[in-house]
Write a protein that holds these residues in place. Structure first.
Motif, PDB file in Angstrom:
ATOM      1  N   ILE A  71       0.818  -1.087  -0.055  1.00  0.00           N
ATOM      2  CA  ILE A  71      -0.029  -0.103  -0.113  1.00  0.00           C
ATOM      3  C   ILE A  71       0.718   1.289   0.079  1.00  0.00           C
ATOM      4  O   ILE A  71       1.913   1.616   0.843  1.00  0.00           O
ATOM      5  N   THR A  72       0.902   2.160  -1.099  1.00  0.00           N
ATOM      6  CA  THR A  72       1.480   3.228  -1.098  1.00  0.00           C
ATOM      7  C   THR A  72       0.600   4.508  -1.373  1.00  0.00           C
ATOM      8  O   THR A  72      -0.499   4.520  -1.190  1.00  0.00           O
ATOM      9  N   ALA A  73       1.625   5.743  -1.125  1.00  0.00           N
ATOM     10  CA  ALA A  73       0.784   6.874  -1.173  1.00  0.00           C
ATOM     11  C   ALA A  73      -0.059   7.013  -2.455  1.00  0.00           C
ATOM     12  O   ALA A  73      -1.088   7.806  -2.516  1.00  0.00           O
ATOM     13  N   ALA A  74       0.368   6.491  -3.352  1.00  0.00           N
ATOM     14  CA  ALA A  74      -0.196   6.659  -4.761  1.00  0.00           C
ATOM     15  C   ALA A  74      -1.649   5.927  -4.526  1.00  0.00           C
ATOM     16  O   ALA A  74      -2.858   6.393  -5.088  1.00  0.00           O
ATOM     17  N   ASP A  75      -1.937   4.655  -3.673  1.00  0.00           N
ATOM     18  CA  ASP A  75      -3.198   4.183  -3.652  1.00  0.00           C
ATOM     19  C   ASP A  75      -3.995   5.280  -2.780  1.00  0.00           C
ATOM     20  O   ASP A  75      -5.186   5.130  -3.008  1.00  0.00           O
ATOM     21  N   VAL A  76      -3.463   5.804  -1.698  1.00  0.00           N
ATOM     22  CA  VAL A  76      -4.375   6.848  -0.798  1.00  0.00           C
ATOM     23  C   VAL A  76      -4.793   7.975  -1.911  1.00  0.00           C
ATOM     24  O   VAL A  76      -5.878   8.281  -1.523  1.00  0.00           O
ATOM     25  N   ALA A  77      -3.823   8.626  -2.591  1.00  0.00           N
ATOM     26  CA  ALA A  77      -4.184   9.429  -3.284  1.00  0.00           C
ATOM     27  C   ALA A  77      -5.403   9.063  -4.308  1.00  0.00           C
ATOM     28  O   ALA A  77      -6.080   9.821  -4.757  1.00  0.00           O
ATOM     29  N   PHE A  78      -5.033   7.875  -5.125  1.00  0.00           N
ATOM     30  CA  PHE A  78      -6.032   7.429  -6.068  1.00  0.00           C
ATOM     31  C   PHE A  78      -7.477   7.416  -5.211  1.00  0.00           C
ATOM     32  O   PHE A  78      -8.402   7.728  -5.827  1.00  0.00           O
ATOM     33  N   THR A  79      -7.606   6.788  -4.165  1.00  0.00           N
ATOM     34  CA  THR A  79      -8.771   6.678  -3.424  1.00  0.00           C
ATOM     35  C   THR A  79      -9.330   7.993  -3.115  1.00  0.00           C
ATOM     36  O   THR A  79     -10.505   7.862  -3.234  1.00  0.00           O
ATOM     37  N   PHE A  80      -8.751   8.891  -2.488  1.00  0.00           N
ATOM     38  CA  PHE A  80      -9.192  10.289  -2.304  1.00  0.00           C
ATOM     39  C   PHE A  80      -9.782  10.819  -3.426  1.00  0.00           C
ATOM     40  O   PHE A  80     -11.090  11.291  -3.257  1.00  0.00           O
ATOM     41  N   ALA A  81      -9.145  10.896  -4.758  1.00  0.00           N
ATOM     42  CA  ALA A  81      -9.586  11.329  -5.749  1.00  0.00           C
ATOM     43  C   ALA A  81     -11.104  10.738  -6.212  1.00  0.00           C
ATOM     44  O   ALA A  81     -11.888  11.306  -6.697  1.00  0.00           O
ATOM     45  N   ALA A 119       1.728  13.891  -2.305  1.00  0.00           N
ATOM     46  CA  ALA A 119       2.130  12.671  -2.066  1.00  0.00           C
ATOM     47  C   ALA A 119       3.712  12.596  -2.554  1.00  0.00           C
ATOM     48  O   ALA A 119       4.282  12.196  -3.550  1.00  0.00           O
ATOM     49  N   PRO A 120       4.532  13.123  -1.553  1.00  0.00           N
ATOM     50  CA  PRO A 120       6.039  13.515  -2.043  1.00  0.00           C
ATOM     51  C   PRO A 120       6.897  12.208  -2.223  1.00  0.00           C
ATOM     52  O   PRO A 120       7.814  12.363  -2.659  1.00  0.00           O
ATOM     53  N   ASP A 121       6.320  11.028  -1.332  1.00  0.00           N
ATOM     54  CA  ASP A 121       7.144   9.689  -1.694  1.00  0.00           C
ATOM     55  C   ASP A 121       6.108   8.831  -1.341  1.00  0.00           C
ATOM     56  O   ASP A 121       5.008   8.861  -0.983  1.00  0.00           O
ATOM     57  N   ALA A 122       6.570   7.575  -1.562  1.00  0.00           N
ATOM     58  CA  ALA A 122       5.705   6.059  -1.305  1.00  0.00           C
ATOM     59  C   ALA A 122       5.002   6.247  -0.178  1.00  0.00           C
ATOM     60  O   ALA A 122       4.146   5.298   0.030  1.00  0.00           O
ATOM     61  N   ARG A 123       5.672   6.666   0.972  1.00  0.00           N
ATOM     62  CA  ARG A 123       5.145   6.378   2.245  1.00  0.00           C
ATOM     63  C   ARG A 123       4.478   7.673   3.011  1.00  0.00           C
ATOM     64  O   ARG A 123       3.983   7.573   4.182  1.00  0.00           O
ATOM     65  N   THR A 124       4.162   8.924   2.286  1.00  0.00           N
ATOM     66  CA  THR A 124       3.847  10.241   2.891  1.00  0.00           C
ATOM     67  C   THR A 124       2.753  10.629   1.959  1.00  0.00           C
ATOM     68  O   THR A 124       2.951  10.941   0.623  1.00  0.00           O
ATOM     69  N   VAL A 125       1.862  11.300   2.566  1.00  0.00           N
ATOM     70  CA  VAL A 125       0.475  11.841   2.160  1.00  0.00           C
ATOM     71  C   VAL A 125       0.352  13.112   2.898  1.00  0.00           C
ATOM     72  O   VAL A 125       0.023  13.017   4.127  1.00  0.00           O
ATOM     73  N   ARG A 126       0.092  14.274   2.189  1.00  0.00           N
ATOM     74  CA  ARG A 126      -0.071  15.673   2.934  1.00  0.00           C
ATOM     75  C   ARG A 126      -1.522  16.083   2.445  1.00  0.00           C
ATOM     76  O   ARG A 126      -1.570  16.119   0.885  1.00  0.00           O
ATOM     77  N   PHE A 127      -2.122  16.635   3.454  1.00  0.00           N
ATOM     78  CA  PHE A 127      -3.665  17.106   3.057  1.00  0.00           C
ATOM     79  C   PHE A 127      -3.542  18.681   3.316  1.00  0.00           C
ATOM     80  O   PHE A 127      -3.230  18.893   4.606  1.00  0.00           O
ATOM     81  N   ASP A 128      -3.802  19.609   2.554  1.00  0.00           N
ATOM     82  CA  ASP A 128      -3.833  21.086   3.001  1.00  0.00           C
ATOM     83  C   ASP A 128      -5.449  21.235   2.973  1.00  0.00           C
ATOM     84  O   ASP A 128      -6.212  21.099   2.219  1.00  0.00           O
ATOM     85  N   LEU A 129      -5.614  21.636   4.387  1.00  0.00           N
ATOM     86  CA  LEU A 129      -7.070  21.946   4.846  1.00  0.00           C
ATOM     87  C   LEU A 129      -7.582  23.154   4.961  1.00  0.00           C
ATOM     88  O   LEU A 129      -8.169  23.533   5.633  1.00  0.00           O
ATOM     89  N   THR A 130      -6.484  24.111   4.649  1.00  0.00           N
ATOM     90  CA  THR A 130      -6.584  25.595   4.889  1.00  0.00           C
ATOM     91  C   THR A 130      -8.072  26.107   4.281  1.00  0.00           C
ATOM     92  O   THR A 130      -8.294  25.712   3.083  1.00  0.00           O
TER      93      THR A 130
END
Length: 613
Positions: free
Chosen positions: A146-156, A178-189
């Protein structure tokens, strides 16, 4: 036939649109947020468990693994995707058992999420930035990491095609990176929603390499590929599911998983009729039953399996809120637009007679949207903080509701309380209804509607309610339909009135938008069954999700409770303080029950086990 890579292209384009990669800060840019690392996220306050906790307090980490659990469910299923518009037709237990989220909620706390797929999280004090760090051990059941790409894909994907509530929540996210395979950043500003990080923590993670994007909105009976402890191994459409524990499940040693999901197999059989389900339990075809009929509990358990010790009874008293159940008005129907009409109809439910004659006296009348909790406004005068929130909406609340004096009318128990009937008729007369040979009419049109029900217990209750309404000239017809038809009507808001249930929440928050928020009123498939669209309700929900302290949360919840009560959006029914269960004696559970479960035992008894002979 197009490949899965082609099918995911549209979501990839969506990702390109929502990603915003960080660039150099301008001179006018605000200073970067100060982030702190955490092992858990709480809505208010701090998590109860330390970073090095071993297991949840209501789990038994030494529980034996193995055996089969046989469950019976009333109804059917037409879908195995819990996350599209057809979610009502999918088994609820798939989330958690098969699908997993970034973090998982402790049911010993009101609203706190601990590490699962994401092993830790960074967040700032304003909750405008959240970073999830994925566990490098996490993988799907096919072995793919499971990578950050899966998380970003699911979110979209869920932002575009998910449930209405999910789309609304995810639309508040300013950007994802998703700066790398293990990190996902969300900006909620700018979201001004302190619960949004928790909504993201509860997001399931779907496999990018095995998700059919173009058919995601459709119902499917294909066994899902996910990362949870169980795999759907057999499907008999609408009748039976078999879950098998994944021998290669990645999360066996996680603190949040120790002592859970102990059965090697979980067999779930579906029954169209409640009587047939009970007979199957009596015959030994089902291992566990939560009894929801008080009459059945009091009078129906004198069968041989009980007397011979092959079935045992167990009563549990949790500390959780009780949720809401009642006859919901569909405000999309013209006859229900005036709250005085709704209040008058609600007056005629004779709970005192029903409880004594149909329910063996085992129930309490529900008085609040947050009954049996600190968030209930019932019998409490509004505080200064509540009055400040409500001041923007003069005239919305009656004085008796503001002062906590309003309660559902108490009947005299005779089944024919004339004083309450006169009060109800007086309210309807104010609206313009007049007695006639055809009953109460307005402009020649009778006050007539249909009550949609899905079981014989609901039918019996609705017929009693209908008879009470007939005494004041209101024509309420009762229609019994099967579960699948009921869910279709509910999803399309194709009903006048139905018996609706809203699940209990330990701590009210963003889910209230889906239940009562104005945008959800017009979204097909939403759980705003009544069609509530009130600026005052929306404002109280906004205050709820923006709360920074427990005191703020309580004030906002009680203010919301008062506004909802003032709307008379449903006819409150009743609840039991105890949970009635019966099961085979080989089933065991930990000595400590969770304090704030959404369901008594999470549908598939995730913390139970079968004692070996």
């Amino acid at each position: 036939m197009r490949s899965l890579a082609t099918l995911t292209m549209r979501v990839c384009f969506t990702l390109a649109a929502v990603f915003r990669l960080a660039g150099p800060a301008s001179a006018e840019s605000p200073p970067p947020a100060v982030m702190r690392s955490a092992h858990a996220l709480a809505m208010v306050g701090e998590p109860e468990l330390p970073a090095d906790f071993d297991h949840f307090p209501y789990a038994e980490p030494s529980a034996p693994k193995g055996g089969r659990l046989r469950l019976g469910v009333l109804g059917t299923f037409e879908n195995l995707n819990r996350f599209n518009i057809k979610f009502l037709r999918a088994p609820l237990f798939l989330q958690g058992a098969v699908y997993e989220s970034l973090m998982t909620r402790s049911e010993d706390e009101e609203k706190t999420y601990y590490g699962l797929i994401a092993e830790s999280v960074d967040i700032d004090d304003a909750r405008e930035h959240v970073v999830f760090h994925l566990d490098p051990r996490a993988h799907f059941s096919d072995g793919a990491s499971i990578t950050a790409a899966d998380v970003a894909f699911t979110f979209a994907l869920l932002k575009e095609q998910g449930l209405p509530q999910t789309r609304a929540e995810f639309s508040l996210v300013k950007s994802i990176d998703a700066p790398d395979a293990r990190t996902v950043r969300f900006d909620l500003t700018g979201a001004n929603d302190r619960e949004l990080p928790l909504a993201l923590a509860a997001m399931p993670v779907l496999p990018k390499h095995a998700t059919d994007v173009e058919r995601f909105s459709e119902a499917t009976l294909a066994p899902p590929l996910a990362s949870g402890p169980y795999i759907v191994s057999e499907v008999n459409a609408g009748e039976r599911l078999l879950l098998r524990r994944d021998p290669n499940y990645w999360g066996n040693d996680l603190p949040a998983r120790r002592g859970f999901f102990n059965f090697a197999e979980v067999e779930v059989d579906y029954y169209r009729d409640a009587g047939a389900l009970f007979e199957a339990f009596k015959a030994g075809l089902v291992d566990f039953r939560e009894e929801t009929s008080a009459t059945q509990w009091a009078q129906g358990y004198n069968f041989p399996a009980m007397s011979e010790g092959r079935i045992v009874k167990e009563t549990i008293r949790p500390t959780r809120p009780v949720g809401i159940e009642g006859f919901g008005f569909n405000l999309r129907r013209e006859i229900f637009r005036d709250p005085r009409v709704r209040e008058a109809i609600a007056m005629m439910l004779d709970f005192e007679w029903i409880n004594a004659n149909l329910l063996s006296g085992l129930y309490r009348r529900t008085q609040s949207y947050f009954d049996e909790s600190v968030y209930s406004a019932s019998r409490k005068p509004a505080s200064g903080a509540e009055r400040a929130l409500l001041a923007r909406f003069p005239g919305v609340l009656r004085e008796d509701i503001l002062e906590g004096r309003w309660l559902p009318p108490a009947h005299d128990g005779s089944g024919r309380d004339r004083a309450i009937a006169r009060r109800a008729i007086a309210l309807l007369t104010e609206v313009g209804y007049q007695p006639s040979p055809a009953g109460l009419t307005k402009g020649g049109s009778p006050l007539r509607f249909e009550i949609l029900v899905r079981s014989h217990d609901e039918e019996r209750l609705a017929l009693n309610f209908s008879a009470s309404l007939a005494r004041i000239g209101v024509d309420a017809q009762v229609r019994l339909v099967e579960e699948a038809q009921y869910n279709r009507n509910r999803q399309n808001f194709d009903f006048d009135m139905l018996v609706g249930q809203w699940l209990p929440v330990a701590e009210p928050g963003a889910e209230q938008r889906a239940r009562w928020g104005s945008p959800a009123a017009s979204q097909a498939g939403s759980v705003n069954l009544c069609g509530v669209a009130s600026p005052a309700v929306d404002a109280m929900i906004d205050a709820l999700v923006a709360a920074r302290s427990k005191e703020d949360l309580i004030a906002a919840a009680r203010a919301l409770d008062r506004v909802l009560i003032s709307g008379f959006y449903f006819v409150p029914l009743y609840h039991a303080t105890d949970i009635y269960t019966a099961h085979v004696p080989q089933l065991r559970h930990a000595a400590s029950n969770p304090r704030h479960p959404m369901f008594p035992y999470n549908m598939i008894l995730e913390g139970w086990w079968r004692e070996r002979p």
